[in-house]
Structure formats: structure tokens, C-alpha cells
Write a protein that holds these residues in place. Structure first.
Motif, PDB file in Angstrom:
ATOM      1  N   UNK A 216       0.835  -1.214   0.000  1.00  0.00           N
ATOM      2  CA  UNK A 216       0.000   0.000   0.000  1.00  0.00           C
ATOM      3  C   UNK A 216       0.860   1.251   0.000  1.00  0.00           C
ATOM      4  N   UNK A 217       1.999   1.190   0.712  1.00  0.00           N
ATOM      5  CA  UNK A 217       2.878   2.359   0.769  1.00  0.00           C
ATOM      6  C   UNK A 217       3.491   2.644  -0.597  1.00  0.00           C
ATOM      7  N   UNK A 218       3.872   1.598  -1.321  1.00  0.00           N
ATOM      8  CA  UNK A 218       4.494   1.816  -2.625  1.00  0.00           C
ATOM      9  C   UNK A 218       3.479   2.411  -3.600  1.00  0.00           C
ATOM     10  N   UNK A 219       2.258   1.897  -3.557  1.00  0.00           N
ATOM     11  CA  UNK A 219       1.206   2.467  -4.419  1.00  0.00           C
ATOM     12  C   UNK A 219       1.000   3.935  -4.097  1.00  0.00           C
ATOM     13  N   UNK A 220       0.934   4.229  -2.808  1.00  0.00           N
ATOM     14  CA  UNK A 220       0.700   5.619  -2.388  1.00  0.00           C
ATOM     15  C   UNK A 220       1.863   6.501  -2.818  1.00  0.00           C
ATOM     16  N   UNK A 221       3.083   5.991  -2.673  1.00  0.00           N
ATOM     17  CA  UNK A 221       4.259   6.780  -3.037  1.00  0.00           C
ATOM     18  C   UNK A 221       4.198   7.163  -4.507  1.00  0.00           C
ATOM     19  N   UNK A 222       3.745   6.215  -5.335  1.00  0.00           N
ATOM     20  CA  UNK A 222       3.712   6.482  -6.773  1.00  0.00           C
ATOM     21  C   UNK A 222       2.769   7.636  -7.090  1.00  0.00           C
ATOM     22  N   UNK A 223       1.738   7.830  -6.287  1.00  0.00           N
ATOM     23  CA  UNK A 223       0.826   8.946  -6.570  1.00  0.00           C
ATOM     24  C   UNK A 223       1.285  10.234  -5.885  1.00  0.00           C
ATOM     25  N   UNK A 224       2.051  10.115  -4.813  1.00  0.00           N
ATOM     26  CA  UNK A 224       2.434  11.321  -4.057  1.00  0.00           C
ATOM     27  C   UNK A 224       3.664  12.036  -4.631  1.00  0.00           C
ATOM     28  N   UNK A 225       4.534  11.279  -5.311  1.00  0.00           N
ATOM     29  CA  UNK A 225       5.810  11.882  -5.707  1.00  0.00           C
ATOM     30  C   UNK A 225       5.653  12.848  -6.877  1.00  0.00           C
ATOM     31  N   UNK A 226       6.236  14.014  -6.741  1.00  0.00           N
ATOM     32  CA  UNK A 226       6.273  14.995  -7.826  1.00  0.00           C
ATOM     33  C   UNK A 226       7.209  14.504  -8.921  1.00  0.00           C
ATOM     34  N   UNK A 227       7.093  15.061 -10.154  1.00  0.00           N
ATOM     35  CA  UNK A 227       8.072  14.747 -11.183  1.00  0.00           C
ATOM     36  C   UNK A 227       9.480  15.008 -10.638  1.00  0.00           C
ATOM     37  N   UNK A 228      10.391  14.079 -10.876  1.00  0.00           N
ATOM     38  CA  UNK A 228      11.753  14.197 -10.329  1.00  0.00           C
ATOM     39  C   UNK A 228      11.885  13.658  -8.916  1.00  0.00           C
ATOM     40  N   UNK A 229      10.735  13.339  -8.277  1.00  0.00           N
ATOM     41  CA  UNK A 229      10.747  12.855  -6.891  1.00  0.00           C
ATOM     42  C   UNK A 229      11.342  11.453  -6.784  1.00  0.00           C
ATOM     43  N   UNK A 230      11.972  11.180  -5.659  1.00  0.00           N
ATOM     44  CA  UNK A 230      12.701   9.913  -5.484  1.00  0.00           C
ATOM     45  C   UNK A 230      12.135   9.083  -4.340  1.00  0.00           C
ATOM     46  N   UNK A 231      12.162   7.782  -4.530  1.00  0.00           N
ATOM     47  CA  UNK A 231      11.712   6.851  -3.492  1.00  0.00           C
ATOM     48  C   UNK A 231      12.854   5.883  -3.209  1.00  0.00           C
ATOM     49  N   UNK A 232      13.268   5.828  -1.941  1.00  0.00           N
ATOM     50  CA  UNK A 232      14.380   4.966  -1.536  1.00  0.00           C
ATOM     51  C   UNK A 232      13.846   3.978  -0.501  1.00  0.00           C
ATOM     52  N   UNK A 233      14.064   2.688  -0.735  1.00  0.00           N
ATOM     53  CA  UNK A 233      13.578   1.685   0.215  1.00  0.00           C
ATOM     54  C   UNK A 233      14.733   0.780   0.644  1.00  0.00           C
ATOM     55  N   UNK A 234      14.877   0.629   1.957  1.00  0.00           N
ATOM     56  CA  UNK A 234      15.858  -0.299   2.514  1.00  0.00           C
ATOM     57  C   UNK A 234      15.084  -1.461   3.120  1.00  0.00           C
ATOM     58  N   UNK A 235      15.345  -2.674   2.624  1.00  0.00           N
ATOM     59  CA  UNK A 235      14.623  -3.828   3.168  1.00  0.00           C
ATOM     60  C   UNK A 235      15.617  -4.789   3.806  1.00  0.00           C
ATOM     61  N   UNK A 236      15.055  -5.723   4.597  1.00  0.00           N
ATOM     62  CA  UNK A 236      15.941  -6.577   5.404  1.00  0.00           C
ATOM     63  C   UNK A 236      15.731  -8.069   5.218  1.00  0.00           C
ATOM     64  N   UNK A 237      14.741  -8.449   4.418  1.00  0.00           N
ATOM     65  CA  UNK A 237      14.655  -9.869   4.093  1.00  0.00           C
ATOM     66  C   UNK A 237      14.007 -10.027   2.729  1.00  0.00           C
ATOM     67  N   UNK A 238      14.114 -11.245   2.200  1.00  0.00           N
ATOM     68  CA  UNK A 238      13.779 -11.442   0.788  1.00  0.00           C
ATOM     69  C   UNK A 238      12.299 -11.192   0.494  1.00  0.00           C
ATOM     70  N   UNK A 239      11.405 -11.417   1.474  1.00  0.00           N
ATOM     71  CA  UNK A 239       9.980 -11.190   1.201  1.00  0.00           C
ATOM     72  C   UNK A 239       9.714  -9.715   0.956  1.00  0.00           C
ATOM     73  N   UNK A 240      10.343  -8.864   1.774  1.00  0.00           N
ATOM     74  CA  UNK A 240      10.191  -7.419   1.580  1.00  0.00           C
ATOM     75  C   UNK A 240      10.822  -7.004   0.255  1.00  0.00           C
ATOM     76  N   UNK A 241      12.048  -7.459   0.052  1.00  0.00           N
ATOM     77  CA  UNK A 241      12.789  -7.004  -1.126  1.00  0.00           C
ATOM     78  C   UNK A 241      12.104  -7.429  -2.419  1.00  0.00           C
ATOM     79  N   UNK A 242      11.493  -8.616  -2.411  1.00  0.00           N
ATOM     80  CA  UNK A 242      10.803  -9.103  -3.612  1.00  0.00           C
ATOM     81  C   UNK A 242       9.669  -8.163  -3.992  1.00  0.00           C
ATOM     82  N   UNK A 243       8.917  -7.693  -2.995  1.00  0.00           N
ATOM     83  CA  UNK A 243       7.800  -6.781  -3.274  1.00  0.00           C
ATOM     84  C   UNK A 243       8.331  -5.475  -3.871  1.00  0.00           C
TER      85      UNK A 243
END
Ligand SMILES: C[S@@+](CC[C@H](N)C(=O)[O-])C[C@H]1O[C@@H](n2cnc3c(N)ncnc32)[C@H](O)[C@@H]1O
Length: 314
Positions: A216-243
Motif C-alpha cells: 500500500x505504501x508503494x502504491x501511495x508513493x507512486x501517486x504522491x511523488x512529484x516529477x523528479x521525486x525519489x523513493x528509496x527503500x531499505x529492506x531486510x529480508x527477501x519477502x520485503x525485497x521481492x515486493x
């Protein structure tokens, strides 16, 4: 107790904070990223955490950056409504540092640790069922499925059976009790990882509904970010990283599509709205892992919203 921020330099490089811009730290935690972002540029930062203890600790940072840091209690999966409530409609960048802070892991009373005995809680926030509730109430098969899906635990059925047997004799209400039940039926691994690791991860993910929240957060981020906006995600296990990996590949138009000869390929694929800033996941340097072993499983991925979005060619 403190929390050492993981891959902080890489987070800053990929977020590239600018003066006058607005950012979201969706996982405030110990405020390590937040402080660094506020120091890197004269920007405004909204920060979310579902753990009220984390936000209480953040009060000093709010005072240190008057009018620039705004803390919001809630789940990052609800960021659209949380930010809306704060009058924020768009952002220039966002960072998510998934999982737990050292404050949470190291505090036995929070019930995340199989090394320190404490109540079997595992809630990051204050509401909803605890891990003890799940362990007491889930039918054996659902318990096994949970351990398998969210912990990738191959011995899930054996562990579920042992839990069901144990809970018939006495309620399982501490982390120590649960860890002992698991260690009794799972042989120690050669790499020295505690046999309870995967089951504890699984219960924690289920208690906090973590994977759905990330989607849900990734979907929301895609609508919230302005042109040029950046999304950085740090994950800690393969289930998170796969998503994260799949979502980023889709957003950047890199998801594998039908073959070249498949007529479906002619149907216009949506034009990519993002580009990958990291073609593959970045890992922490050896020197960081040496100084902070909790960084060892971290993977960082980043995307940037395109400034010009192309539709079909004229
Ligand atoms: C790894 S820590 C973040 C550490 C932070 N980057 C720092 O440098 O101090 C993760 C934090 O995110 C919070 N968190 C995890 N999942 C969350 C969610 N779905 N919504 C809101 N906060 C969440 C946890 O409560 C925890 O405080």
C-alpha cells in the motif's frame, strides 16, 4: 540503547535532498535518517511511525529543527490519508527503512526477541492482536501456513504441531517459552542462526500485517511523488525485497512482458512513469557490516519519477 542508521550514505545519495523541498520518512524509528536529511538540506520533513515510543523520542529532534520536522503516528500504508490530514498533497522524495529499530529489538518488553525473555507481543503499534493471541488461537494448519509464508520455514508443520501440543498443556505467553518449543523440534543450523529466527520473523510480519502495508505504501508513493521525486527503500529480508523489486520494475517499465511474437505485445503498455536509480539492489559495505552487524541483510533500491512522461508517440 540506540539505533545505528543503516546505509545512511547510500540513502542520502539516492534521495539527494534539496533546499525548499518536502520529504517523507515513512519509518522514523530512532530518527537517524530524519536528522541526516534535515542536516543535508533546508527542507521540510514529515515522518511517520506506528510506534508511539519512537515518536516520543523524536520530540527533541522536532525542537532542534523548528517548523521543519512534523511527526505523525500511524502506519505508512495509510500515508495518503495521514498526509492528507496534515495538508500534504505531494512530495519530492520518500524513504522507507523497513522492519524494526534496535530500540524495539533490544527492549525485551516489546516481545520481538528470542534472545531475551519477555511477553509474546511483537506489535509495533499499540492495537490489534499480539503474537501470543495468534499462537493461542490460530488453528494448526493456519499457524503452519503463516510460518511457511512469512518465515520461509521449511519445518513449519512440525513447529505448528509442537506449538499446538504445548498450548494444550499451558498458555504460551513469553518469547522464551515459544523459542524453547521451536528449538526443541528444529535442529540447530550449521551457520549458527537460531532455529527460532524464521518463526519469529513470520509471526512479527503477520502481527503487523507488514507485507500488505508495504504494497500500500508503494502504491501511495507512486501517486504522491512529484516529477523528479525519489523513493528509496531499505529492506531486510527477501519477502520485503521481492515486493519492492517487482513494484520498481513495473513502475520503470522493466517488468517482463509477453514474448516478442505475442500479439498482446501490440496492446499499448502503460508508459513508464519512473526510472530505476539502482539497477540492482545496493548492499552495505563490509566496513559498515563490521561496525553494525544488523546491517548485514540490508538491500537498498531507489526509483525516480520521470520529469517528462511520454505517452504514445505522435
Ligand atoms: C528500521 S527502523 C527505522 C530507523 C530509522 N531509519 C533511523 O535511522 O533511525 C523502522 C521503524 O519503522 C517503523 N515501522 C515499521 N513498519 C511500519 C509501518 N508499516 N508503518 C509505520 N511505521 C513502521 C518501526 O516502528 C520502526 O520504528
Amino acid at each position: 540503547m540506540s539505533h545505528v542508521p543503516v546505509m545512511l550514505n547510500e540513502v542520502l545519495e539516492n534521495l539527494a535532498p534539496r533546499d525548499g523541498a518536502a520529504y517523507l520518512d515513512g519509518t522514523f524509528g530512532g530518527g537517524g535518517y530524519a536528522r541526516a536529511i534535515l542536516e543535508a538540506a533546508a527542507c521540510t520533513l514529515w515522518a511517520i511511525d506506528r510506534d508511539p515510543d519512537a515518536l516520543a523520542r523524536g520530540a527533541a529532534l522536532v525542537a532542534q529543527f523548528p517548523g521543519r520536522l512534523h511527526l505523525i503516528e500511524g502506519s505508512f500504508g495509510d500515508m495518503l490519508s495521514l498526509l492528507n490530514g496534515a495538508g500534504v498533497a505531494s512530495l519530492d522524495g520518500m524513504v522507507l527503512d523497513l522492519g524494526l529499530s534496535s530500540f524495539q529489538i533490544d527492549d525485551a518488553a516489546r516481545g520481538f526477541s528470542f534472545r531475551r525473555d519477555g511477553p509474546l507481543d511483537m506489535r509495533m503499534g499499540r492495537s490489534g492482536p499480539t503474537a501470543a493471541d495468534l499462537v493461542a488461537g490460530l488453528p494448526e494448519e493456519e499457524l503452519a501456513d503463516t510460518l511457511y509464508q512469512f518465515g520461509e520455514e521449511r519445518l513449519s508443520r512440525r513447529i505448528a504441531r509442537a506449538i499446538v501440543k504445548a498450548r494444550a498443556e499451558a498458555p504460551i505467553i513469553t518469547t522464551g517459552q515459544l523459542a524453547a518449543i521451536i528449538r526443541n523440534v528444529v535442529p540447530p543450523s550449521r551457520d549458527g542462526i537460531d532455529p527460532a529466527t524464521r518463526s519469529f520473523q513470520a509471526l512479527r510480519i503477520r502481527v503487523n500485517d507488514e507485507l500488505a502495508d508495504i504494497e500500500r505504501a508503494l502504491q501511495a508513493a507512486a501517486t504522491l511523488l512529484n516529477p523528479g521525486g525519489r523513493l528509496v527503500v531499505v529492506s531486510f529480508h527477501s519477502l520485503e525485497d521481492r515486493i519492492v523489486k517487482r513494484f520498481f520494475a513495473d513502475a520503470a517499465g522493466r517488468a517482463p512482458g509477453p514474448s516478442r511474437h505475442d500479439p498482446r505485445r501490440l496492446a499499448a503498455a502503460p508508459a513508464p512513469r519512473f526510472k530505476l536509480l539502482t539497477s540492482r539492489a545496493l548492499r552495505p559495505r563490509d566496513s559498515e557490516i563490521f561496525g553494525n552487524p544488523r546491517a548485514r541483510s540490508a538491500r537498498l533500491r531507489a526509483i525516480q519519477r520521470l520529469t517528462h512522461e511520454f505517452g504514445t508517440l505522435p
